[in-house]
Design an enzyme around this catalytic site. Structure first.
Site, PDB file in Angstrom:
ATOM      1  N   TRP A 167      76.218  50.090  19.168  1.00  0.00           N
ATOM      2  CA  TRP A 167      76.555  48.787  18.585  1.00  0.00           C
ATOM      3  C   TRP A 167      77.537  48.025  19.475  1.00  0.00           C
ATOM      4  CZ3 TRP A 167      81.061  46.443  16.788  1.00  0.00           C
ATOM      5  CH2 TRP A 167      80.881  45.319  15.965  1.00  0.00           C
TER       6      TRP A 167
ATOM      7  N   SER B 297      74.953  56.695  19.230  1.00  0.00           N
ATOM      8  CA  SER B 297      75.483  55.997  18.059  1.00  0.00           C
ATOM      9  C   SER B 297      74.367  55.211  17.355  1.00  0.00           C
ATOM     10  CB  SER B 297      76.662  55.117  18.482  1.00  0.00           C
ATOM     11  OG  SER B 297      77.432  54.728  17.371  1.00  0.00           O
ATOM     12  N   LEU B 298      74.468  53.880  17.268  1.00  0.00           N
ATOM     13  CA  LEU B 298      73.379  53.079  16.680  1.00  0.00           C
ATOM     14  C   LEU B 298      72.067  53.342  17.417  1.00  0.00           C
ATOM     15  CD1 LEU B 298      72.202  50.740  14.915  1.00  0.00           C
ATOM     16  CD2 LEU B 298      73.065  49.159  16.657  1.00  0.00           C
TER      17      LEU B 298
ATOM     18  N   ALA C  23      88.032  50.472  20.752  1.00  0.00           N
ATOM     19  CA  ALA C  23      89.219  51.332  20.832  1.00  0.00           C
ATOM     20  C   ALA C  23      89.060  52.561  19.932  1.00  0.00           C
ATOM     21  CB  ALA C  23      90.465  50.545  20.450  1.00  0.00           C
TER      22      ALA C  23
ATOM     23  N   GLN D 111      86.427  54.135  19.368  1.00  0.00           N
ATOM     24  CA  GLN D 111      85.446  55.058  19.941  1.00  0.00           C
ATOM     25  C   GLN D 111      86.066  56.056  20.903  1.00  0.00           C
ATOM     26  OE1 GLN D 111      81.846  53.219  21.261  1.00  0.00           O
ATOM     27  NE2 GLN D 111      81.912  51.670  19.684  1.00  0.00           N
TER      28      GLN D 111
ATOM     29  N   ASP E 224      85.574  62.880  17.637  1.00  0.00           N
ATOM     30  CA  ASP E 224      84.942  61.618  17.218  1.00  0.00           C
ATOM     31  C   ASP E 224      85.454  61.184  15.843  1.00  0.00           C
ATOM     32  OD1 ASP E 224      83.225  59.489  16.658  1.00  0.00           O
ATOM     33  OD2 ASP E 224      81.471  60.496  17.503  1.00  0.00           O
TER      34      ASP E 224
ATOM     35  N   HIS F 112      83.907  59.510  20.704  1.00  0.00           N
ATOM     36  CA  HIS F 112      82.622  58.895  20.372  1.00  0.00           C
ATOM     37  C   HIS F 112      81.782  58.540  21.603  1.00  0.00           C
ATOM     38  CE1 HIS F 112      79.896  57.102  17.484  1.00  0.00           C
ATOM     39  NE2 HIS F 112      79.909  55.953  18.127  1.00  0.00           N
TER      40      HIS F 112
END
Length: 255
Positions: free
Chosen positions: A22, A82-83, A145, A147, A207, A235
């Site tokens: 994202w 992620s996304l 930040a 992440q 994460d 992340h």
């Protein structure tokens, strides 16, 4: 008609498609391209509405998956962060014959916290949506930040992520809100339990967006997949721990 930014490079015979997360774009993979290029034919993509793939509005997860699949090689290993992990997973569910293997990175089949399921509190995601309309750039920076929080290279990694966002065209508020809707609403836990495609899940131990507990819960529920938790990563493990990350990807691809 809007078209996706799609770049292919690398000396290998195996197609590997990389899908970003994202707010970002394909530039986020630059730190690992050189490590992966000898082993794969790499396809780096800006998701619809992100980076150089302009002209797309907000869309559902299945529509996003279909648009990406339309430009993809006939068969490939799909890696989504992620996304992007949700998009790659949706592609594996809707067109398993086109997916050799699936790798998700710091991703969850259900990003929203629920009873007995760790994740991001739905009101946090709604708060991000509210803040997007008020202060677009600051909200994206705050998310970046989050992440990298907790890693030894957190500040440096956050700066790198920020430069990735700023170097390319920014997604619209509509597209970003649509992405947050997907993160808030998607739940692929049940469908992915029956996936027959070889499936590796990579996580960062620190994460804050996809808690490491998710790895253990899915190990119990999804006997068809394996997980690896990278110590001291958050992340974005491919940025903080590029060697450990690429070793896992190459080993899984060659297995």
């Amino acid at each position: 008609m809007a078209t996706l930014y799609w770049q292919t490079e690398g000396a290998g015979n195996t197609d590997l498609v990389l899908l970003h997360g994202w707010g970002l774009n394909a530039q986020v993979w630059q730190s690992i391209i050189a490590r992966l290029a000898p082993h794969f034919r790499l396809h780096v993509v800006d998701l619809p509405g992100y980076g150089r793939s302009q002209g797309f509005g907000a869309m559902s997860l299945s529509d996003m998956a279909n648009i990406v699949l339309a430009q993809a090689p006939e068969r490939a290993i799909w890696l989504g962060w992620s996304l992007g992990g949700l998009v790659a997973s949706q592609i594996a569910l809707s067109a398993p014959e086109r997916v050799d293997k699936l790798i998700t990175v710091a991703s969850s089949p259900c990003f929203s916290a629920q009873d007995g399921w760790p994740g991001i509190k739905p009101d946090v995601l709604q708060g991000f949506q509210q803040q997007l309309s008020e202060d677009f750039q600051r909200t994206v920076e705050r998310f970046l930040a989050l992440q990298t929080l907790g890693t030894e290279s957190a500040r440096q990694d956050a700066r790198l992520l920020k430069s990735v966002v700023l170097e390319q065209p920014m997604p619209s508020v509509e597209v970003l809100n649509g992405g947050l809707d997907i993160l808030r609403e998607a739940d692929l836990r049940q469908p992915l339990a029956d996936l027959a495609v070889p499936f590796l899940r990579l996580y960062g131990a620190l994460d804050g967006l996809v808690p490491r507990k998710v790895a253990g819960l899915l190990d119990e529920q999804w006997l068809n997949s394996t997980s690896v938790v990278i110590p001291k990563a958050a992340h974005a493990p491919f940025i903080s721990h590029p060697d450990a990350f690429t070793e896992q990807v190459i080993a899984f691809a060659q297995a």
